[in-house]
Design a protein around this motif. Sequence first.
Motif, short mmCIF file in Angstrom:
data_model
loop_
_atom_site.label_atom_id
_atom_site.label_comp_id
_atom_site.label_asym_id
_atom_site.label_seq_id
_atom_site.Cartn_x
_atom_site.Cartn_y
_atom_site.Cartn_z
N TRP A 1 2.23 19.14 -41.33
CA TRP A 1 0.92 19.74 -41.06
C TRP A 1 1.05 21.14 -40.46
N LYS B 1 -5.33 24.39 -45.60
CA LYS B 1 -5.94 23.38 -44.73
C LYS B 1 -7.46 23.38 -44.91
N ILE C 1 -8.09 13.50 -44.02
CA ILE C 1 -6.80 12.83 -44.16
C ILE C 1 -7.01 11.36 -43.82
N TRP D 1 -4.64 19.36 -33.70
CA TRP D 1 -5.80 18.86 -34.46
C TRP D 1 -6.95 19.76 -34.26
#
Length: 94
Positions: free
Chosen positions: A66, A74, A80, A94
């Motif tokens: 990630w 992204k 996800i 995040w």
Amino acid sequence: MDLTSSSTAELAEIIGLGFTHVKAKIGRDFSSDLAILENLIKAEPRLRWRLDFNGKGQAEDFLHWWTRFPVEFKQQIDFIEDPPESVFNEEGPW
């Protein structure tokens, strides 16, 4: 969609049928999946992606994947699904 067997022709067909989102199974081989996904997003930037990891892999592999994934790609990720379970026990971007 299985990333290992997808092609840009398949994506063009999906768009031609009126679809705007693709759900892809991912996580068998993070580095390979990353390269394939980047190429597919470049080929068809109109599509939004839903990535399903099926809980496969380890948190550190997912986090490494990630953080290496370009920001502009992204933005094409809708959500996800089922990341590696242990990812919820890790601090992350995040």
